[in-house]
Design a protein around this motif. Sequence first.
Motif, mmCIF file in Angstrom:
data_model
loop_
_atom_site.group_PDB
_atom_site.id
_atom_site.type_symbol
_atom_site.label_atom_id
_atom_site.label_comp_id
_atom_site.label_asym_id
_atom_site.label_seq_id
_atom_site.Cartn_x
_atom_site.Cartn_y
_atom_site.Cartn_z
ATOM 1 N N GLU A 337 0.948 -1.352 -0.014
ATOM 2 C CA GLU A 337 -0.020 -0.188 0.168
ATOM 3 C C GLU A 337 1.011 1.226 -0.106
ATOM 4 O OE1 GLU A 337 -3.612 1.760 -0.322
ATOM 5 O OE2 GLU A 337 -3.140 -0.523 -0.430
ATOM 6 N N MET A 338 2.091 1.197 0.876
ATOM 7 C CA MET A 338 2.839 2.279 0.780
ATOM 8 C C MET A 338 3.430 2.556 -0.444
ATOM 9 S SD MET A 338 2.863 3.747 3.864
ATOM 10 C CE MET A 338 4.414 4.555 3.850
ATOM 11 N N LEU A 339 3.724 1.563 -1.415
ATOM 12 C CA LEU A 339 4.442 1.679 -2.530
ATOM 13 C C LEU A 339 3.565 2.479 -3.604
ATOM 14 C CD1 LEU A 339 6.374 -1.736 -2.950
ATOM 15 C CD2 LEU A 339 7.268 0.565 -2.786
ATOM 16 N N LYS A 340 2.272 2.654 -3.266
ATOM 17 C CA LYS A 340 1.389 3.431 -4.193
ATOM 18 C C LYS A 340 1.674 5.093 -4.220
ATOM 19 C CE LYS A 340 -2.460 0.171 -3.929
ATOM 20 N NZ LYS A 340 -3.766 0.145 -3.547
ATOM 21 N N ASP A 341 2.445 5.446 -3.041
ATOM 22 C CA ASP A 341 2.672 6.736 -2.760
ATOM 23 C C ASP A 341 4.319 6.959 -3.577
ATOM 24 O OD1 ASP A 341 3.020 9.336 -1.656
ATOM 25 O OD2 ASP A 341 4.738 8.695 -0.510
ATOM 26 N N LYS A 342 4.223 7.991 -4.638
ATOM 27 C CA LYS A 342 5.454 8.097 -5.696
ATOM 28 C C LYS A 342 6.536 8.335 -4.725
ATOM 29 C CE LYS A 342 2.705 9.108 -9.729
ATOM 30 N NZ LYS A 342 2.489 10.244 -10.740
#
Length: 373
Positions: A337-342
């Motif tokens: 989920e955190m990896l969705k943040d660029k």
Amino acid sequence: MGKVIKMSTTKAGKIDISAMKKFVNKKVGLDVAHDLREDNPTEVKQWIPTGSRWLDSITVRGKYGGIPVGKITEIAGLSSAGKSFMAVQIAANAQKMGHTVVYFDAESAIDPVFLKNAGVNTDELLYIQAVSVEKTLETIEDLMGEYPETQFLFIWDSIAATSSEKEIESDFNPQSTMAVKPRIFAKAFPKLTIPLANQQCTLVLINQLKTNITNNIAEAMTTPHIAPGGKAIEYFCSMRIWLTKRKAKAAFVTDDSGLRVGSEVKCKIEKSRFGTEGRTCAFKILWGDKVGIQDEESWLEAIKLSGTSRYKVGGGWCYLIDSKGKEVKFRGSQWSEMLKDKKFKSIVFEIMDEEIIKKFDSEGKNFNVDKEE
């Protein structure tokens, strides 16, 4: 009056490489002489992604790589280790780069639905049954000759499962056709290597790993597996990637009901002309409803194993530290989920590039996935 002799304007002892190159190419009738300061077939200009960022980071020294275009690469592995799956991922990525993919299948096992789920455009893929070693090699040579402007990716799945014509015509006694394929490869690969480089075509050989049966205990421990096909494969492949299964307890991916839907694979660069021989990585492959390499999930493990000071844990939390020293807090279960943040993703890429690529190039820093086991 005496004859006037015109002296050369070239300084004594200085070689005119450009003139010599033109002379050699004219004499041979082909472009075989090149100036290495200019565009030349020895330089790898493109790399085809394998589907695993971690693997692509260890294939070439000092930069992000993949499968070298214009070269021969072997992908060998144990049964169900993900050989064909990785080949399909490479095919999908090659199509995105504009390459024409030709898939030779010796087992008639490739499913069109599986190909589509893996991202392959089947409308633009040429599927050929590998009926014999000789015919497959001839087809590769003929296609390059017939379409000299086309950049091909040839995938041969697999060379171990493809019989020679002599084996097809012979009986089932293995002694009657011993070492036929290695002799064919020893003749074929020297013939194909230069055309592949000149036309910037790529040949990916899928092979099987066999148990190394030996009386030498030390050899059995250090070299537990061998790849069939003879010495020609070892010499003419610019890169050899071997896939084995992890020995860890969590070596399989299961769904909520306990059904196996994937496996964890260990990759080793068995040979590399790009300075990374012996490096390893690991990732999970899914073959259930979702088809793909669990690439993002492997990034966290790579960062952990690297021992970087920019990652730490405490109190049930994980912390990544950006280039300015600022901490980013997250739970391990929130990784995807955190990896969705660029911004968070850019920090991850920055740490991976620093620890896996740059420090290996500058300091020789390396880490092995086996230490976790």
